[in-house]
Write an enzyme that holds these catalytic residues in place. Sequence first.
Site, PDB file in Angstrom:
ATOM      1  N   ASP A  97       2.778  -5.851   2.913  1.00  0.00           N
ATOM      2  CA  ASP A  97       3.196  -4.838   3.899  1.00  0.00           C
ATOM      3  C   ASP A  97       3.674  -5.441   5.221  1.00  0.00           C
ATOM      4  OD1 ASP A  97       2.692  -2.123   2.725  1.00  0.00           O
ATOM      5  OD2 ASP A  97       0.731  -3.007   2.372  1.00  0.00           O
TER       6      ASP A  97
ATOM      7  N   GLU B 141       5.614  -3.287  13.092  1.00  0.00           N
ATOM      8  CA  GLU B 141       5.161  -2.478  14.235  1.00  0.00           C
ATOM      9  C   GLU B 141       3.633  -2.418  14.326  1.00  0.00           C
ATOM     10  OE1 GLU B 141       6.314   1.732  15.931  1.00  0.00           O
ATOM     11  OE2 GLU B 141       5.275   2.007  14.032  1.00  0.00           O
ATOM     12  N   ASP B 142       2.979  -2.496  13.177  1.00  0.00           N
ATOM     13  CA  ASP B 142       1.532  -2.238  13.177  1.00  0.00           C
ATOM     14  C   ASP B 142       0.692  -3.360  13.771  1.00  0.00           C
ATOM     15  OD1 ASP B 142       1.631   0.336  12.042  1.00  0.00           O
ATOM     16  OD2 ASP B 142       2.068  -0.560  10.097  1.00  0.00           O
TER      17      ASP B 142
ATOM     18  N   LEU C  36       0.846  -1.197   0.000  1.00  0.00           N
ATOM     19  CA  LEU C  36       0.000   0.000   0.000  1.00  0.00           C
ATOM     20  C   LEU C  36       0.883   1.250   0.000  1.00  0.00           C
ATOM     21  CD1 LEU C  36      -2.446  -1.034   2.869  1.00  0.00           C
ATOM     22  CD2 LEU C  36      -2.946  -0.986   0.404  1.00  0.00           C
TER      23      LEU C  36
ATOM     24  N   ARG D 226      -4.053  -5.996   5.088  1.00  0.00           N
ATOM     25  CA  ARG D 226      -3.099  -6.276   6.165  1.00  0.00           C
ATOM     26  C   ARG D 226      -3.743  -7.040   7.325  1.00  0.00           C
ATOM     27  NH1 ARG D 226       0.957  -1.797   7.891  1.00  0.00           N
ATOM     28  NH2 ARG D 226       1.889  -3.771   8.533  1.00  0.00           N
TER      29      ARG D 226
ATOM     30  N   CYS E  41       8.139   1.745  11.926  1.00  0.00           N
ATOM     31  CA  CYS E  41       7.250   0.682  11.420  1.00  0.00           C
ATOM     32  C   CYS E  41       7.966  -0.637  11.216  1.00  0.00           C
ATOM     33  CB  CYS E  41       6.655   1.069  10.072  1.00  0.00           C
ATOM     34  SG  CYS E  41       6.311   2.783   9.856  1.00  0.00           S
TER      35      CYS E  41
ATOM     36  N   ARG F 207      -7.010   3.889   9.844  1.00  0.00           N
ATOM     37  CA  ARG F 207      -6.670   2.496  10.176  1.00  0.00           C
ATOM     38  C   ARG F 207      -7.091   2.105  11.609  1.00  0.00           C
ATOM     39  NH1 ARG F 207      -2.425   0.888   6.787  1.00  0.00           N
ATOM     40  NH2 ARG F 207      -2.690   1.933   4.784  1.00  0.00           N
TER      41      ARG F 207
ATOM     42  N   HIS G 133      -0.426   7.409   9.997  1.00  0.00           N
ATOM     43  CA  HIS G 133      -0.441   6.944  11.388  1.00  0.00           C
ATOM     44  C   HIS G 133       0.025   8.068  12.305  1.00  0.00           C
ATOM     45  CE1 HIS G 133       0.178   2.655   9.733  1.00  0.00           C
ATOM     46  NE2 HIS G 133      -0.981   2.640  10.359  1.00  0.00           N
TER      47      HIS G 133
END
Length: 258
Positions: A65, A70-71, A23, A90, A253, A136, A166
């Site tokens: 991704d 981290e996400d 993305l 994701r 990230c 998100r 973010h």
Amino acid sequence: MTNIPRFTRAIVRTPSQSMVDGLTSAALGKPDYENALKQHAEYIKALKTCALEVTVLPADELYPDSTFVEDVALLTPHCAIITNPGAPSRNGETDNIIPIVREFYEMVECIQSPGTVEAGDIMMVGSHYYIGLSERTNQNGADQMISILEKYGMSASIIHLSEVLHLKTGLSYLENNYLLACGEFLHKPEFHQYQILEVDNDEAYAANSIWINDTVLIPAGFPETRNLIKATGCEICEVDVSEFQKLDGGLSCLSLRF
Ligand code: CIR
């Protein structure tokens, strides 16, 4: 002033070849996979120079991704919280992180649908966590996150985002009350208590830098921000992550630090 954390470990995930289809809103072209692998290896070296033991997970080709590890989790001193990424492509990334996190944490909590959270939206300042509401991370997800953090004796509050992907795209806490900030975060009353290090719009990408054990990792190529951070007296380590910038991904990230 909050207690200064000490990190001992990091988890990273090797970029997948499918990352070229990740993305992005950056309009910087497709990443070069071979160069991304080299940059990722240098990033791991930088984490090690900050005295972190690094767990390197294999590439997950299903998820372009997934190198932005981290996400998918928030790793706190008291518990791990598996998120529920808001980007549909994701959303399954969390499946492959749960067993790894369980190796390090006894207490593992999960954000449940319809709540969504990506932990790039969460910034830790001592035992307080700022949670960005973004495209998100939704209100339901943020509310679940707050309840879990409070259950373990931590606290959290919500920040509304309007411009960036973010929360930490434009904001990084560098300890000792220093807050690196850019754009929409410069004048938010929620952050007035901090000494703001103002990142120029031309160097906005460098607002995502990371403090690790008295060293600040910053992306290579942002001299003004480098000088700004240098003036606070901490060590600086520059890392070239230009291939990840092409996917809107910053330094933070690429790892989970705990
Ligand atoms: C995405 O759009 O989800 C990835 N291309 C970039 C994620 C960056 N992660 C972060 O800021 N924590």
